[in-house]
Design a protein around this motif. Structure first.
Motif, PDB file in Angstrom:
ATOM      1  N   GLY A  15       0.815  -1.211   0.000  1.00  0.00           N
ATOM      2  CA  GLY A  15       0.000   0.000   0.000  1.00  0.00           C
ATOM      3  C   GLY A  15       0.846   1.256   0.000  1.00  0.00           C
ATOM      4  O   GLY A  15       0.546   2.225  -0.700  1.00  0.00           O
ATOM      5  N   ALA A  20      -1.335   4.015  -1.710  1.00  0.00           N
ATOM      6  CA  ALA A  20      -2.646   3.885  -1.067  1.00  0.00           C
ATOM      7  C   ALA A  20      -2.572   4.492   0.329  1.00  0.00           C
ATOM      8  O   ALA A  20      -1.560   4.397   1.016  1.00  0.00           O
ATOM      9  CB  ALA A  20      -3.053   2.419  -0.992  1.00  0.00           C
ATOM     10  N   SER A  22      -4.775   3.755   2.854  1.00  0.00           N
ATOM     11  CA  SER A  22      -5.266   2.843   3.892  1.00  0.00           C
ATOM     12  C   SER A  22      -4.855   1.420   3.535  1.00  0.00           C
ATOM     13  O   SER A  22      -4.085   1.192   2.616  1.00  0.00           O
ATOM     14  CB  SER A  22      -6.787   2.948   4.018  1.00  0.00           C
ATOM     15  N   ASP A  23      -5.385   0.479   4.275  1.00  0.00           N
ATOM     16  CA  ASP A  23      -5.050  -0.935   4.071  1.00  0.00           C
ATOM     17  C   ASP A  23      -5.502  -1.376   2.679  1.00  0.00           C
ATOM     18  O   ASP A  23      -6.672  -1.284   2.325  1.00  0.00           O
ATOM     19  CB  ASP A  23      -5.741  -1.770   5.147  1.00  0.00           C
ATOM     20  N   ILE A  24      -4.552  -1.874   1.880  1.00  0.00           N
ATOM     21  CA  ILE A  24      -4.859  -2.253   0.494  1.00  0.00           C
ATOM     22  C   ILE A  24      -5.725  -3.512   0.421  1.00  0.00           C
ATOM     23  O   ILE A  24      -6.410  -3.734  -0.571  1.00  0.00           O
ATOM     24  CB  ILE A  24      -3.564  -2.419  -0.328  1.00  0.00           C
ATOM     25  N   SER A  25      -5.739  -4.322   1.470  1.00  0.00           N
ATOM     26  CA  SER A  25      -6.531  -5.554   1.421  1.00  0.00           C
ATOM     27  C   SER A  25      -8.030  -5.268   1.422  1.00  0.00           C
ATOM     28  O   SER A  25      -8.821  -6.141   1.084  1.00  0.00           O
ATOM     29  CB  SER A  25      -6.181  -6.476   2.589  1.00  0.00           C
ATOM     30  N   ARG A  26      -8.435  -4.060   1.775  1.00  0.00           N
ATOM     31  CA  ARG A  26      -9.862  -3.702   1.770  1.00  0.00           C
ATOM     32  C   ARG A  26     -10.263  -2.895   0.532  1.00  0.00           C
ATOM     33  O   ARG A  26     -11.395  -2.432   0.433  1.00  0.00           O
ATOM     34  CB  ARG A  26     -10.189  -2.917   3.021  1.00  0.00           C
ATOM     35  N   LYS A  27      -9.353  -2.726  -0.413  1.00  0.00           N
ATOM     36  CA  LYS A  27      -9.648  -1.941  -1.614  1.00  0.00           C
ATOM     37  C   LYS A  27     -10.560  -2.724  -2.551  1.00  0.00           C
ATOM     38  O   LYS A  27     -10.420  -3.935  -2.720  1.00  0.00           O
ATOM     39  CB  LYS A  27      -8.362  -1.591  -2.363  1.00  0.00           C
ATOM     40  N   THR A  28     -11.487  -2.012  -3.158  1.00  0.00           N
ATOM     41  CA  THR A  28     -12.414  -2.611  -4.125  1.00  0.00           C
ATOM     42  C   THR A  28     -12.633  -1.634  -5.264  1.00  0.00           C
ATOM     43  O   THR A  28     -12.327  -0.448  -5.159  1.00  0.00           O
ATOM     44  CB  THR A  28     -13.787  -2.919  -3.479  1.00  0.00           C
ATOM     45  N   PHE A  29     -13.138  -2.180  -6.363  1.00  0.00           N
ATOM     46  CA  PHE A  29     -13.648  -1.313  -7.416  1.00  0.00           C
ATOM     47  C   PHE A  29     -15.011  -1.851  -7.810  1.00  0.00           C
ATOM     48  O   PHE A  29     -15.325  -3.011  -7.614  1.00  0.00           O
ATOM     49  CB  PHE A  29     -12.687  -1.200  -8.609  1.00  0.00           C
ATOM     50  N   LYS A  35     -19.227  -5.303  -6.618  1.00  0.00           N
ATOM     51  CA  LYS A  35     -17.953  -4.892  -6.054  1.00  0.00           C
ATOM     52  C   LYS A  35     -16.922  -5.997  -6.270  1.00  0.00           C
ATOM     53  O   LYS A  35     -17.211  -7.169  -6.049  1.00  0.00           O
ATOM     54  CB  LYS A  35     -18.073  -4.603  -4.562  1.00  0.00           C
ATOM     55  N   GLY A  39      -8.092  -5.949  -3.509  1.00  0.00           N
ATOM     56  CA  GLY A  39      -7.143  -5.936  -2.397  1.00  0.00           C
ATOM     57  C   GLY A  39      -7.003  -7.308  -1.758  1.00  0.00           C
ATOM     58  O   GLY A  39      -5.906  -7.730  -1.397  1.00  0.00           O
TER      59      GLY A  39
END
Length: 119
Positions: A15, A20, A22-29, A35, A39
């Motif tokens: 991240g 990024a 914030s925490d990249i594991s919670r990223k979405t598109f 969704k 991440g």
């Protein structure tokens, strides 16, 4: 343990490297109403690569080195000749070609060489 290490240390480093906040594991598109959690995929990919490399370097390489030390590779090749019909290489003592199954002419025995035939 690997997932915990990746999510606690490596994913935040990814991240930071990508910018990024914030925490990249919670990223979405979102596409339409769906969704896509990319991440989580990045997190799983890092975990897989870390586990695969650890298994390779800690298990596979030492086993291969031990195997080579205990049973060195002996590359003994039987003398070969070419088939007169298909020109594929066949063992010198073969009576038939493995590729085209044509009968091969007999090879004359050389001096000091004994031949045994099962009859």
């Amino acid at each position: 343990m690997v997932n915990g290490f990746v999510s606690a240390f490596l994913t935040p480093l990814v991240g930071l490297a990508t910018g990024a906040t914030s925490d990249i594991s919670r990223k979405t598109f979102t596409v339409g109403a769906t969704k896509f959690p990319y991440g989580a995929f990045v997190n799983a990919t890092i975990s897989f690569l870390l586990l695969a490399s650890a298994l390779y370097f800690l298990v596979v390489l030492p086993i291969n080195k031990l195997h080579e030390r205990l049973a060195p590779h002996q590359d003994v090749q039987a003398p070969k000749r070419d088939c007169p019909e298909c020109l594929s290489p066949v063992p010198a003592q073969a009576r038939r070609c493995a590729s085209c199954t044509v009968s091969l002419p007999a090879v004359p025995a050389q001096a000091g060489e004994t031949t045994q035939r099962a009859g």
